[in-house]
Design a protein around this motif. Structure first.
Motif: not given
Length: 238
Positions: A58-63, A71-75, A53-55
């Motif tokens: 957008p990178a600006q929304f990554w915690p 933060i594991p589980g963001f995806g 999911v992470r790819p």
């Protein structure tokens, strides 16, 4: 005066230091192994979904861009939200129309068409709330008469299959293998040869995975946090 024979018997019955040490080790193993395996499988699943999911985000929304630690589980959270929104979108007329148009395009592709329909049918059958597939447990005489094996009861044989089989009332069953219930044998047989059991599919799966060590009554009792839960007796074989 104390009896010397009683003292000798007490010494013989008293566990040695090595026996107690071995008992402590296996007790710790029983407590720690399930927790470690559960944590490992959960971490593997979370890492796998995050990698998918992470790819797409957008990178600006990554915690990690706003916190000093990842933060594991963001995806996983993004995937749950996305699937829920997709289901909401598909529930209205516009979404249903777009999905039908997409499926019409897939139906024109020779190889993709068969794969998509098969996978979709499997998921619709598994997650159907009104279906009866694998919601009942039974026993059949396998591998020979007098030997009984656990089976998951599927649906009645389709007319195209039932007409080619002798007799009436043919039903499909899945016989799982121990200790991996995801593998096994699927076959049709007369319904009269299937003895239905008053246990859940989860209880039957644990019975198969433990090779008979975890009985359905123990599964029900553990599910009630230590309180006994009576399980109805299974019907007798005809």
């Amino acid at each position: 005066m104390p009896d010397p024979r009683a003292a000798v018997e007490t010494d013989l019955l008293r566990p040695t230091f090595g026996t107690r040490l071995r008992r402590y080790f296996f007790t710790g193993l029983v407590l720690a192994a399930p927790l470690a395996i559960t944590a490992s499988v959960t971490w593997w699943f979370v890492t796998l979904v995050d990698g998918w999911v992470r790819p797409l985000v957008p990178a600006q929304f990554w915690p990690e861009n706003y916190l000093p630690f990842p933060i594991p589980g963001f995806g996983v959270v993004i995937a749950l939200v996305g699937l829920t929104l997709l289901g909401f979108f598909a529930a209205n007329l516009v979404g249903r129309t777009l999905i039908d148009a997409g499926e019409a395009i897939l139906n024109r592709m020779p190889v993709v068409r068969g794969l998509y329909k098969s996978v979709k049918q499997v998921f619709e059958t598994i997650f159907s709330q009104s279906g009866t597939s694998f919601r009942k447990v039974g026993m059949v005489q396998f591998p020979q008469p007098g030997m009984w094996s656990i089976v998951f009861i599927a649906q009645e044989a389709a007319p195209e299959i039932a007409d080619a089989l002798p007799g009436e009332g043919q039903i499909g069953v899945f016989l799982p293998c121990s200790p991996n219930p995801t593998t096994g044998f699927f076959f049709y047989l007369p319904r009269s040869e299937v003895v239905e059991l008053a246990i859940t599919v989860e209880q039957a799966a644990k019975l198969v995975m433990s090779a008979g060590l975890i009985q359905p009554s123990e599964v029900a009792r553990l599910g009630r946090h230590g309180h006994d839960e009576p399980v109805p007796a299974a019907p007798q074989a005809p």
